[in-house]
Structure formats: structure tokens, C-alpha cells
Design a protein around this motif. Structure first.
Motif: not given
Length: 578
Positions: A223, A227, A231, A508
Motif C-alpha cells: 500500500y 498507509w 491505518g 506510492n
């Protein structure tokens, strides 16, 4: 094999260039302009007259530059960008551009310093993986075939690329062209060295390739950057709050008077189950990798390599089933009390404890015996994907689905009684008497509504728990197969790996490459948040004002028992004044 070939090829190119330079240094610009043959090694790039120093034959340079052909066979399929950049640099360095301004003056343009820097950018990772970083040109010390250093862009031989715009923009390594058995000499960050690769084996076939491994947990890299870390830390914090709040209710129902009898005893047992379900976060909060990973930092944690993961997973399995079973007991109790006007469970707590604690213990033991506890995603260990449906979700469905149907039946019955009572109030006494004969003995609207007023909190909590389990189950059924497929089919991660190894790529950017093979991150967070809030729901529904009044009274009674002749007054300082 690829390493040794690349080493010998590049070494030959460097040696060749060095020998030409040594000879050329004594002659400097003494030489002549010559046409370059169309069938020579650099013909694809050299379309100009080349400068040859005196006593240096073109055949001598060509014989040495044949090694570029070998390099093309090795690098062309893996990295066209690196090959193109490297060949352009070596050809411009070996064959300076020669321009005759008049019959006697000759201008010579040699390799560009920017071309040297481009080689380091395009080929650094590839040479690093091959263990040949020493052969990357040092742009501050490089000397051309005419004995000078590299030239600035406005006065050098700047060869245009032969690649298309799409090839340059793509720029990814083509790892499918890497020969079988190739082992990287050095693993670029963030990858880790496979300690068994040198023996022809692998530490983990699912996470290791070419002698390098994806560090555990792989979700942190699949991911977008940070994140997963942020998260799942947020869901851990929510679960931690749930654990603390459910523990407060456990203590309250254990300590306060009149809380250890039916039906409050159902709430006590449910609170204990929810606390067990939520307290597993204590194992991971602060350092989730101690649960997620084996000691090698590569393999996911499981019962064979991580005892902490085994213990936490077993407790989570036990807490999950205990929570669902005690929720089912709440629903059944409301049903028999409301529909049948019965207190069946009042004296059946031995049976309830055997069922609601025994079944979770049995399933936990089976999972442990099968070594089925494993880390799959998020920050907790659970049943591995191989066993999670037959051992976890199908038994949960056997509990949750009938309970949900009983709940629906109870409310249909409540609605039926309410409608009947409303109609009867508008009819004559004689018609009303006739219709009342169909009502079960002892059941009335007042009885039904009293039951609902007393137990609506328990009922709502049970519904929340059931909806949470159903959502989590559906999430696993529809999404987690992607994660399994990703682990079992290394070809799916090839594009992502090529992206991660390509110069200039970021995590990313590479996350977008693999996103279609992963569960949506937002959906994972929603699923984890729902299961993490069950303790909060418990506290909101049962941490009511009367509970704090009871604590207030208990503290007052304790103060009185330790006071002198009742000097403490109840309307003085109290625990809560509501």
C-alpha cells in the motif's frame, strides 16, 4: 551466471577504454577525421566523422568494443534504458566527434559529463544488484580517448537516444528476462537478503526472489507509504479503548450488588467475552511486528515461528466465538421471555457456560492443534486463509445466522402484538373478545412492551455484534482471496517488483501498479474499525446513569463502614452526582 558475465563484459569495456586513454594521452589532439563504417559496433549511434589519434587504429577500438554486443545480450531485455545510456556514453567516449572548420582546423567534441551522470542514474541499481558498482564511471575522474576530461553539454558530443518516448517514460526493469537462478549480489532498500539463496534454496518462496526478500509485513510496502502503519495503528487504538471500557463494565458487574443474577449475568458474561476479544491488542500495540513477523523479519508470523502470534491468535479465536455465543444467548433470552413469557434461562447458567465458553475453547484447541494460527493482514494473528472458512467463519455463521433469524422473528411478533392491540381498541367489545382468543396465554401488549423496555440495550448490542460479524465475513469472502492469490502467484508481484527496482520510482507509484490485486485499503480499515468498536458499543449501551449511581452508593457504603459512627453523609462528596 549473469553476474560473472556482466562482470567480465563491463571489465573488458573499462580495460579497453583505459588502454586507449593511456595511448592517447601522449598524442593529445594529434590525429585525423575519419568516416565511421556503417557496419561497425557503434553504427546505430555514430553518424558523424570520428577523430582518431595517431597510431590508434579503428580496428583496435572496434575489437575491444565488441564487448558491447555481449552487454546488449545481457542487459537489452532487462533494462533497455540502461543499455542505451551506457552504449551512447561508451561510443561517444571512444569516438569523439570530428568537425573540420577549414582545410587545416579540426574541432573535436568528446563525451559529455551529463552522459556519464545519466549512466549512473540509469544503471546504478542494475549494477548494484549485479555487484559491479565499481564499474560505474566516476564522472569527476573519467578521461576520454583524446586524453581530456568529460566536456560540458554546450561543447560535447551529445548523442541522441534511440529509444522511443514511451520506452524512456516506462523505464522499468524487465525481470522476466532475468535468467533462472540469478541471485542479486546486493539487495536494494527496502528488500532484505535471502540467507538461503546461496545454497540454491529460499527462506520463503512466496516473498523471496533473485536472492532478495520483501520485508515483513509486506502490506507496509504494497500500500502507499505509511498507509498501513498509520491505518492499523488507528484501529489498534480503537480496540485498546474498547478493551479498557469493556473491562470497566466487567469490574462493575462483578463488584456492584444485584449484578450477578439473571438477566444482568448475561451482560456480565458478554462483557467478559468482549474484553477477551478486545484485549488481544495489548500484544501488538507499540510494536506490531513482534506479532506480524518471524524472527528473520521476512516470513509472516505463525504458530511455528512466533509464540506470541500463536497465543494472541488463540485468544482472539476464543474471544470471537465467546462474544457471538453470548450475543446469541441475549437474543434467545429476549425471544423466550417476550414471545413465550418464559424465564427459561434463569436457572440454566450451567448449560449456558458449558455452551458459550466450551465451544470457543474447543475451536481454539482445534485451531492450535492444526497450527492454523497465522498473521495474514492488519496487526493481529488469526486463522490462516487455508482454514479460516471451515474453522472460523462457517461455525460463526452457524451461530450468527440463526440468532439473526430469531431476532427478526421476535420483532415481527412484537409488531404483530402492537398492531393487534391497536385494532382491538377501535372495535366493539364483542369483536374484541372474539379476536383475543387467538392470543397465546399470558401474553399482552403491556408484557411485550415491558420486555422491550427492559432489554432493548442488550438487543441492540446483539444486533451490532451480528452486523459486525456479517460485514467482516463478507469482507473476507469477497476480498481476502485477492491477498491469497497474490501470495501464491509470484507472477502477480512481478510488475510491482520491477517498479520498485526502477530508478526514480517511489512506493506510492508502485502501489498503484499492484492495487488491483489487493483488497481496497479503505474497506480493510472499515472492517477492522467495526470489529474494534464492539467494546465501545458495550460501554455506551450499558454504562448508563443508574450504573454510576450504584457505584456512588457502593462507595458511600464503604465510607460509612470505615467511618466513625456514621459521620460521613451521603449528600457529601460522592462518586458521581447525576
Amino acid at each position: 551466471m549473469l553476474i560473472s558475465k556482466l562482470k567480465s563484459t563491463v571489465a573488458l569495456i573499462i580495460t579497453t577504454s583505459a588502454s586507449i586513454i593511456v595511448h592517447a594521452q601522449s598524442v593529445k589532439n594529434s590525429g585525423s577525421c575519419n568516416a565511421y563504417p556503417t557496419n561497425a559496433t557503434c553504427a546505430s549511434y555514430v553518424d558523424y566523422s570520428v577523430f582518431l589519434p595517431d597510431k590508434v587504429a579503428m580496428s583496435q577500438i572496434e575489437a575491444q568494443l565488441q564487448s558491447l554486443t555481449q552487454l546488449e545480450s545481457l542487459l537489452g531485455g532487462v533494462s533497455p534504458v540502461c543499455l542505451d545510456t551506457y552504449v551512447r556514453y561508451q561510443c561517444s567516449k571512444a569516438y569523439p566527434k570530428c568537425v573540420t572548420t577549414n582545410s587545416t582546423d579540426i574541432s573535436v567534441y568528446s563525451a559529455c559529463s551529463s552522459a556519464c551522470k545519466a549512466v549512473n542514474i540509469a544503471c546504478a541499481k542494475l549494477f548494484e544488484m549485479a555487484g559491479q558498482t565499481a564499474f560505474l564511471p566516476n564522472c569527476s575522474t573519467e578521461v576520454t580517448s583524446i586524453g581530456f576530461g568529460l566536456q560540458p553539454d554546450d561543447m560535447c558530443n551529445n548523442m541522441p537516444t534511440k529509444l522511443t518516448k514511451d520506452q524512456i517514460e516506462d523505464g522499468k526493469l524487465n525481470l522476466s528476462a532475468v535468467p533462472e537462478g540469478f541471485i542479486m549480489a546486493e539487495c536494494p532498500a527496502p528488500f532484505l537478503v535471502d540467507p538461503l539463496a546461496a545454497t540454491g534454496s529460499s527462506l520463503n518462496d512466496k516473498y523471496c526472489r533473485y536472492g532478495c526478500c520483501i520485508p515483513c509485513p509486506s502490506q507496509d510496502l504494497f500500500y502507499k507509504k505509511n498507509w498501513a502503519i498509520k491505518g492499523f495503528l488507528a484501529t489498534d487504538v480503537i480496540r485498546f479503548i474498547s478493551a479498557v471500557l469493556s473491562l470497566i463494565l466487567v469490574i462493575s458487574y462483578l463488584v456492584l450488588p444485584d449484578k450477578r443474577r439473571h438477566p444482568s449475568l448475561l451482560i456480565l458474561n458478554l462483557s467478559v467475552a468482549i474484553f477477551i476479544f478486545s484485549m488481544v491488542v495489548f500484544f501488538s500495540i507499540g510494536d506490531p511486528k513482534r506479532l506480524q513477523c518471524a524472527a528473520n523479519g521476512i516470513s509472516p508470523g505463525d504458530m511455528g515461528n512466533n509464540t506470541l502470534c500463536a497465543a494472541q491468535g488463540a485468544i482472539l479465536i476464543f474471544g470471537s466465538f465467546a462474544t457471538c455465543l453470548w450475543c446469541a444467548a441475549l437474543i434467545l433470552n429476549l425471544h423466550v421471555h417476550t414471545v413465550w413469557n418464559s424465564n427459561f434461562f434463569t436457572n440454566r447458567y450451567i448449560l449456558l457456560n458449558v455452551v458459550c465458553w466450551g465451544i470457543p475453547a474447543a475451536i481454539m484447541s482445534i485451531a492450535s492443534g492444526l497450527h492454523a494460527v497465522k498473521f495474514e493482514f492488519a496487526n493481529l494473528c488469526l486463522v490462516s486463509m487455508e482454514y479460516i472458512f471451515p474453522l472460523f467463519f462457517y461455525p460463526l455463521a452457524a451461530i450468527v445466522c440463526p440468532s439473526f433469524l430469531v431476532h427478526i422473528a421476535t420483532f415481527f411478533y412484537i409488531a404483530k402484538i402492537a398492531v393487534r392491540e391497536g385494532l382491538e381498541s377501535d372495535l366493539t367489545q364483542s369483536l374484541s373478545t372474539g379476536t383475543m382468543t387467538d392470543r397465546p396465554p399470558g401474553v399482552s401488549k403491556k408484557h411485550v412492551m415491558d420486555a422491550v423496555k427492559i432489554q432493548w440495550r442488550a438487543l441492540l448490542l446483539a444486533v451490532v455484534a451480528i452486523v459486525t460479524v456479517l460485514f467482516y465475513w463478507l469482507f473476507y469472502m469477497t476480498q481476502m482471496s485477492r491477498m491469497t492469490e497474490l501470495q501464491n502467484n509470484p507472477a502477480l508481484t512481478l510488475d510491482w517488483l520491477e517498479c520498485m527496482l526502477t530508478p526514480g520510482s517511489t512506493q506510492n507509484q508502485c502501489a498503484d501498479v499492484i492495487s488491483s490485486h489487493l483488497p481496497p485499503f479503505a474497506l480493510i480499515i472499515v472492517a477492522e474499525t467495526l470489529v474494534s468498536t464492539i467494546g465501545i458499543w458495550l460501554f455506551v449501551m450499558f454504562g448508563k446513569r443508574s450504573l454510576w449511581h450504584e457505584w456512588n452508593d457502593l462507595i458511600y457504603d464503604i465510607r460509612i463502614s470505615f467511618g466513625r459512627h456514621g459521620r460521613a453523609e451521603k449528600n457529601g462528596e460522592q462518586f458521581f452526582a447525576l
